[in-house]
Design a protein around this motif. Structure first.
Motif, mmCIF file in Angstrom:
data_model
loop_
_atom_site.group_PDB
_atom_site.id
_atom_site.type_symbol
_atom_site.label_atom_id
_atom_site.label_comp_id
_atom_site.label_asym_id
_atom_site.label_seq_id
_atom_site.Cartn_x
_atom_site.Cartn_y
_atom_site.Cartn_z
ATOM 1 N N GLY A 60 44.981 88.240 26.644
ATOM 2 C CA GLY A 60 46.251 87.859 27.252
ATOM 3 C C GLY A 60 46.146 86.518 27.943
ATOM 4 N N LYS A 61 47.233 86.139 28.595
ATOM 5 C CA LYS A 61 47.325 84.814 29.215
ATOM 6 C C LYS A 61 46.268 84.595 30.289
ATOM 7 N N LYS A 62 46.061 85.594 31.145
ATOM 8 C CA LYS A 62 45.068 85.480 32.214
ATOM 9 C C LYS A 62 43.690 85.192 31.623
ATOM 10 N N VAL A 63 43.335 85.928 30.577
ATOM 11 C CA VAL A 63 42.032 85.752 29.921
ATOM 12 C C VAL A 63 41.941 84.363 29.291
ATOM 13 N N ARG A 64 43.004 83.944 28.602
ATOM 14 C CA ARG A 64 42.996 82.620 27.966
ATOM 15 C C ARG A 64 42.832 81.505 29.000
ATOM 16 N N CYS A 65 43.528 81.622 30.122
ATOM 17 C CA CYS A 65 43.416 80.598 31.169
ATOM 18 C C CYS A 65 41.988 80.515 31.708
ATOM 19 N N ILE A 66 41.383 81.659 31.981
ATOM 20 C CA ILE A 66 40.024 81.671 32.533
ATOM 21 C C ILE A 66 39.011 81.175 31.503
ATOM 22 N N THR A 144 38.638 97.904 28.433
ATOM 23 C CA THR A 144 39.155 97.420 29.710
ATOM 24 C C THR A 144 38.517 96.082 30.059
ATOM 25 N N GLY A 145 39.359 95.111 30.328
ATOM 26 C CA GLY A 145 38.865 93.809 30.766
ATOM 27 C C GLY A 145 38.595 93.846 32.261
ATOM 28 N N VAL A 146 37.443 93.369 32.671
ATOM 29 C CA VAL A 146 37.106 93.300 34.095
ATOM 30 C C VAL A 146 36.661 91.873 34.399
ATOM 31 N N ILE A 147 37.264 91.318 35.440
ATOM 32 C CA ILE A 147 36.966 89.944 35.847
ATOM 33 C C ILE A 147 36.361 89.962 37.241
ATOM 34 N N LYS A 148 35.305 89.216 37.382
ATOM 35 C CA LYS A 148 34.599 89.062 38.664
ATOM 36 C C LYS A 148 34.910 87.661 39.179
ATOM 37 N N ILE A 149 35.360 87.579 40.412
ATOM 38 C CA ILE A 149 35.650 86.276 41.029
ATOM 39 C C ILE A 149 34.693 86.090 42.199
ATOM 40 N N ILE A 150 33.819 85.123 42.065
ATOM 41 C CA ILE A 150 32.853 84.811 43.113
ATOM 42 C C ILE A 150 33.442 83.670 43.929
ATOM 43 N N LEU A 151 33.778 83.965 45.171
ATOM 44 C CA LEU A 151 34.417 82.953 46.007
ATOM 45 C C LEU A 151 33.370 82.019 46.610
ATOM 46 N N ASP A 152 33.597 80.726 46.422
ATOM 47 C CA ASP A 152 32.725 79.699 46.984
ATOM 48 C C ASP A 152 33.127 79.352 48.409
ATOM 49 N N ASP A 153 34.429 79.509 48.686
ATOM 50 C CA ASP A 153 34.951 79.098 49.982
ATOM 51 C C ASP A 153 36.227 79.896 50.252
ATOM 52 N N PHE A 154 36.498 80.189 51.510
ATOM 53 C CA PHE A 154 37.749 80.841 51.870
ATOM 54 C C PHE A 154 38.102 80.534 53.318
ATOM 55 N N SER A 155 39.368 80.729 53.637
ATOM 56 C CA SER A 155 39.824 80.582 55.014
ATOM 57 C C SER A 155 40.898 81.627 55.286
ATOM 58 N N CYS A 156 41.052 81.954 56.553
ATOM 59 C CA CYS A 156 42.057 82.928 56.985
ATOM 60 C C CYS A 156 42.852 82.322 58.125
ATOM 61 N N LYS A 157 44.142 82.676 58.155
ATOM 62 C CA LYS A 157 45.027 82.237 59.234
ATOM 63 C C LYS A 157 45.873 83.420 59.679
ATOM 64 N N GLU A 158 46.356 83.330 60.903
ATOM 65 C CA GLU A 158 47.306 84.325 61.361
ATOM 66 C C GLU A 158 48.218 83.725 62.421
ATOM 67 N N ASN A 159 49.410 84.268 62.445
ATOM 68 C CA ASN A 159 50.375 83.992 63.505
ATOM 69 C C ASN A 159 50.886 85.359 63.907
ATOM 70 N N LEU A 160 50.323 85.896 64.969
ATOM 71 C CA LEU A 160 50.663 87.253 65.371
ATOM 72 C C LEU A 160 52.024 87.334 66.035
ATOM 73 N N HIS A 161 52.695 88.417 65.778
ATOM 74 C CA HIS A 161 53.964 88.689 66.460
ATOM 75 C C HIS A 161 53.663 88.931 67.936
ATOM 76 N N PRO A 162 54.547 88.503 68.838
ATOM 77 C CA PRO A 162 54.293 88.721 70.276
ATOM 78 C C PRO A 162 54.017 90.188 70.626
ATOM 79 N N ASP A 163 54.579 91.132 69.874
ATOM 80 C CA ASP A 163 54.325 92.551 70.133
ATOM 81 C C ASP A 163 52.877 92.951 69.846
ATOM 82 N N GLU A 164 52.158 92.146 69.062
ATOM 83 C CA GLU A 164 50.779 92.471 68.673
ATOM 84 C C GLU A 164 49.731 91.759 69.518
#
Length: 165
Positions: A60-66, A144-164
Motif C-alpha cells: 500500500g501507499k504507506k509501504v511504498r513511501c517508506i 501482516t505488515g509490521v513497521i518499526k520506527i526508531i526515533l532519533d530525536d523527539f520533543s514534548c510540549k504542554e500547555n496545561l489547563h488552569p484546572d490541572e
C-alpha cells in the motif's frame, strides 16, 4: 523550541503522555505532498531510545513511501481543552500535550520480532499482550505488515489547563 516554558523534559510526564496516546500520526515523503496517516501503535524504550511499532497491510501507499524514503516524523497529542481566559479573543488559548519525533522506519520480517512488536501493540491497546488471545495463524502473521520506527530525536510540549495546574 520557541516556547521553552512549554517544553516537557520530565521523564514521567513523557511516559504518561505515551501511555495515554493511542494514535500516532506518521508523516512520510510522497511524490508531490507529504503523506500523513494516523495509526495505533505499540512501543518500547531501550534506554533513552523510543521505538514505535505499527501494523497494517504488507502493501500500500504507506509501504511504498517508506520503501522510497525511510525518514519519517511522528506526532501524538492529548488533553485537548479550550482555555477561556477572558472576554477578548487574544485571551483564549488551548490546552494540550504533544509529542513530535523524527526517525527511521524499517520493515520487520523476522517472525519472532513481529510477534514481539504485535505483543507490544496489543499490550498498549488492550492492557494484555498476545498471550491473552488465541495464537495467531502463521499465514496471518506472514501477511501482516509490521513497521518499526526508531526515533532519533523527539520533543514534548504542554500547555496545561488552569484546572490541572
Amino acid at each position: 523550541m520557541r516556547r521553552k516554558e512549554r517544553e516537557v523534559t520530565d521523564w514521567e510526564t513523557i511516559q504518561e503522555l505515551l501511555k495515554h496516546c493511542h494514535i500516532v500520526r506518521i508523516a512520510m515523503f510522497d511524490e508531490t505532498y507529504p503523506y500523513v496517516v494516523p495509526v495505533n501503535f505499540g512501543y518500547e524504550w531501550i534506554g533513552q531510545q523510543l521505538i514505535l511499532y505499527i501494523h497494517g497491510a504488507a502493501h500500500g501507499k504507506k509501504v511504498r513511501c517508506i520503501e522510497k524514503n525511510a525518514h519519517v516524523s511522528v506526532e501524538m497529542d492529548r488533553k485537548h481543552r479550550l482555555i477561556e481566559a477572558g472576554t477578548n479573543a487574544p485571551e483564549y488559548s488551548y490546552a494540550y500535550q504533544s509529542f513530535i519525533g523524527y526517525g527511521q522506519a524499517e520493515f520487520i520480517n523476522d517472525v519472532h520480532e513481529k510477534m514481539h512488536a504485535l505483543d507490544l501493540l496489543m499490550s498498549h491497546e488492550t492492557g494484555k499482550g498476545l498471550t491473552g488471545y488465541d495464537p495467531l495463524p502463521k499465514q496471518t502473521l506472514k501477511n501482516t505488515g509490521v513497521i518499526k520506527i526508531i526515533l532519533d530525536d523527539f520533543s514534548c510540549k504542554e500547555n496545561l489547563h488552569p484546572d490541572e495546574k
